[in-house]
Scaffold this motif. Structure first.
Motif, short mmCIF file in Angstrom:
data_model
loop_
_atom_site.label_atom_id
_atom_site.label_comp_id
_atom_site.label_asym_id
_atom_site.label_seq_id
_atom_site.Cartn_x
_atom_site.Cartn_y
_atom_site.Cartn_z
N UNK A 203 79.52 34.40 45.07
CA UNK A 203 79.12 34.18 43.68
C UNK A 203 80.07 34.83 42.68
N UNK A 204 81.05 35.56 43.22
CA UNK A 204 82.05 36.20 42.36
C UNK A 204 83.37 35.46 42.54
N UNK A 205 83.61 34.51 41.67
CA UNK A 205 84.81 33.67 41.75
C UNK A 205 85.83 34.16 40.73
N UNK A 206 87.02 34.49 41.22
CA UNK A 206 88.08 34.97 40.33
C UNK A 206 88.74 33.78 39.63
N UNK A 207 88.83 33.86 38.33
CA UNK A 207 89.45 32.81 37.53
C UNK A 207 90.61 33.40 36.73
N UNK A 208 91.61 32.55 36.51
CA UNK A 208 92.79 32.99 35.75
C UNK A 208 92.43 33.15 34.28
N UNK A 209 92.65 34.36 33.75
CA UNK A 209 92.41 34.63 32.32
C UNK A 209 93.64 34.28 31.49
#
Length: 258
Positions: A203-209
């Motif tokens: 549930x913790x998906x890393x996305x590009x900021x």
């Protein structure tokens, strides 16, 4: 970066040359109550565009289109910023605006691409005494120091944030003022979890900021280290590269009166 003025290109409809209109040699008469009109082969010649005129029209259209493209691709007007008190100068796009209170000695920013900017940092003369930019070591060692400084400044206390960084290039050059300068390019990406408080890892998906390129020019004068910093989003770097290189190449450090 600065906005190039793009002049619209108004082109005539494509011209296709055909053989002159062939009409029968006999005369057609159209009668009306007021007048009669006769159209013969001789008068029909006026409807055919001569070959020389057609080629001239095509050539003129081609030249005008090339002029329009050249105007659209013109580089923006540059201005020079000179700080005689602190001892440095550089060129910057004339459309950029100065931002005060940004924490740097000077700060300019593109008014449309807010993540595209430049700033200048000067070391404190009381904390270190530089004789040459070579005091930092070779360019590769200087690049490691530059990257470490960037990562320290971008350190975040938010949960689930991580940074990826990479040194892209390092170089040195002697400018026309006879001084040695280092140039360093790094890329830094920032990722953040979409739900950092989630219990399950899935549930913790890393996305590009954000994804940015940082370009630094280092020079030494007045026993101080000067660093010109340029920041640009990676997705517009190729488009802005020529202007950024011009800023970097224009940077000079100068002896101050004091």
């Amino acid at each position: 970066m600065a906005n190039a003025i793009v002049m619209p290109s108004f082109l005539p409809r494509p011209f296709t040359q055909t053989t002159p209109l062939q009409l029968p040699t006999h005369t057609h008469s159209f009668q009306s109550p007021r007048s009669s009109l006769s159209l013969t082969t001789q008068s029909a010649k006026g409807f055919a565009v001569p070959r020389r005129k057609a080629m001239s029209l095509i050539l003129s259209t081609y030249i005008l289109s090339k002029v329009d493209v050249a105007l659209a691709q013109q580089s923006p007007v540059f201005r020079e910023y000179i700080d005689a008190f602190d001892g440095y100068s550089f060129q910057y796009p004339g459309s950029w605006i100065q931002v005060r209170g940004a924490g740097a000695d000077i700060f300019f920013r593109d008014p449309y691409v807010l993540d595209e900017n430049l700033s200048l940092e000067i070391s404190s003369p009381s904390s270190s005494q530089y004789k040459s930019v070579e005091d930092l070591g070779p360019p590769q060692e200087a690049a490691k120091k530059v990257l470490k400084q960037y990562l320290t400044e971008f350190m975040s206390t938010r949960l689930g944030v991580r940074r990826e960084s990479n040194i892209l290039s390092t170089s040195s050059r002697v400018a026309d003022d006879g001084k040695l300068y280092y140039q360093v390019e790094v890329n830094i990406k920032s990722y953040a979890n979409n739900n950092e408080l989630a219990v399950m890892p899935q549930d913790r998906v890393a996305r590009l900021e954000w994804d940015r390129r940082y370009l630094s020019v280092l020079g030494v004068e007045n026993n101080q280290l000067y660093e010109l910093r340029l920041q640009v989003p990676e997705n517009v770097f190729a488009e802005e590269e020529n202007d950024l290189r011009r800023i970097m190449d224009s940077f000079r450090v100068n002896k101050t009166a004091g």
